[in-house]
Scaffold this active site. Structure first.
Site, PDB file in Angstrom:
ATOM      1  N   LYS A  45      21.608 -16.145   3.977  1.00 58.63           N
ATOM      2  CA  LYS A  45      21.239 -15.700   2.476  1.00 58.63           C
ATOM      3  C   LYS A  45      19.924 -15.524   1.920  1.00 58.63           C
ATOM      4  CE  LYS A  45      26.158 -17.796   1.429  1.00 58.63           C
ATOM      5  NZ  LYS A  45      26.551 -17.809   0.878  1.00 58.63           N
ATOM      6  N   GLN A  89      27.142 -22.959  -3.541  1.00 59.67           N
ATOM      7  CA  GLN A  89      27.716 -23.207  -2.334  1.00 59.67           C
ATOM      8  C   GLN A  89      29.062 -23.812  -2.018  1.00 59.67           C
ATOM      9  OE1 GLN A  89      25.930 -21.472   0.505  1.00 59.67           O
ATOM     10  NE2 GLN A  89      27.338 -22.248   1.455  1.00 59.67           N
ATOM     11  N   ASP A 112      29.284 -14.306  -6.337  1.00 57.67           N
ATOM     12  CA  ASP A 112      30.271 -14.781  -5.499  1.00 57.67           C
ATOM     13  C   ASP A 112      31.717 -13.740  -5.314  1.00 57.67           C
ATOM     14  OD1 ASP A 112      29.322 -15.868  -2.908  1.00 57.67           O
ATOM     15  OD2 ASP A 112      29.708 -17.849  -3.544  1.00 57.67           O
TER      16      ASP A 112
END
Ligand code: NAP
Length: 265
Positions: A45, A89, A112
């Protein structure tokens, strides 16, 4: 275009679009685990963001961090005006309530797509649908079969295909082999996400016009990564593993980050 070509093409667009802003989009990643797979995903990322000329920060904490401390850090990132997109995460340490963490991220920064009030599409289904649209999959009224019903892939995938006007059937471990064969052989689109190497094989009689999207990632005895579908099925399009859905998921995060930046301008 194959997946790699599509990703490179979209990255070029994302890079050019961001050049019109006074400051590039900025991503903040919060990590509270010491999981090597997470480290690898995060490196990917950060690399993507760098390649596009976007900014990124990693806030890494010990897995012993308390839930309260973690929520305070999320609040800090929510309130930081320089941050456009914020992701936490997964997986989180077992003493931390995942839902509480997901709900703490400001919906307008939730790139997300995990918050219940988020305006962002979750990255794996979004990446897949964006690619399918580019490759001319017609969606409307087409028979889509999703193999797997996990909260992380199967269900959000099915939901997005419904949003795109497909007829959606979700299959799982309790589906009978007869029904599985029936639905697979009538499918215009098959998205397989069950985590079993080469589960979709040439024993089925696929439509020539079918699209197969392989989400599975399985480590074979040869030490390499393999999908849930046998390579080379006799269909119109099949995404490879590796170099398929993983890349599309990463791309979708950058697409969402640019949208977040545009929304905040
Ligand atoms: P998961 O939570 O283990 O869910 C697997 C699903 O497959 C379950 O719904 C299960 O059904 C179903 N299933 C298991 N055996 C089956 C069978 N024999 N026939 C039909 N359905 C069966 O896995 P996940 O997190 O969704 O991940 C699935 C795969 O995608 C994994 O290989 C994972 O590594 C990969 N993945 C890839 C990406 C990416 O970006 N490329 C992202 C996430 C995950 P039940 O509900 O009935 O148990």
């Amino acid at each position: 275009m194959n997946v790699k070509e599509f990703v490179q093409y979209r990255k070029g667009v994302l890079k050019d679009e961001a050049a019109s802003f006074a400051k590039p989009p900025k991503l903040c990643i919060i990590q509270a685990n010491d999981n090597p797979a997470s480290d690898a995903y995060i490196r990917g990322k950060l690399k993507d963001s760098d390649e596009l000329g976007y900014l990124s920060e990693l806030w890494k904490f010990e897995p012993t961090i308390t839930q309260e401390e973690l929520l305070t850090k999320i609040e800090e990132a929510n309130n930081d005006p320089s941050i456009d997109g914020l992701i936490v995460q997964l997986p989180l340490p077992s003493h931390i309530d995942e839902a509480a963490v997901k709900n703490a991220v400001a919906p307008e920064k939730d790139v997300d797509g995990f918050h219940p009030m988020t305006t962002f599409d979750p990255c794996t289904p979004k990446g897949i649908c964006d690619y399918l649209a580019h490759e001319g999959f017609p969606f409307k009224g087409k028979n889509a079969v999703v193999l797997g019903r996990s909260n992380i892939v199967g269900k959000p995938m099915a939901h997005m295909l419904l949003k795109n006007d497909c007829n959606v059937t979700v299959l799982h471990s309790k589906t009978t082999p007869e029904d599985r064969k029936f639905y697979i052989e009538h499918a215009d689109l098959i998205v397989v996400a069950i985590g079993r190497m080469h589960y979709l094989d040439s024993s089925y009689k696929y439509k020539d016009s079918a699209y197969v999207v392989d989400v599975g990632i399985n480590r074979g005895e040869d030490g390499r990564l393999h999908g849930d579908a046998e390579p080379g099925l006799p269909v119109k399009l099949q995404t490879p593993v590796p170099g398929g859905v993983g890349l599309l998921t990463r791309l979708a995060l950058m697409e969402n980050l640019l949208i977040a930046k545009k929304n905040r301008e």
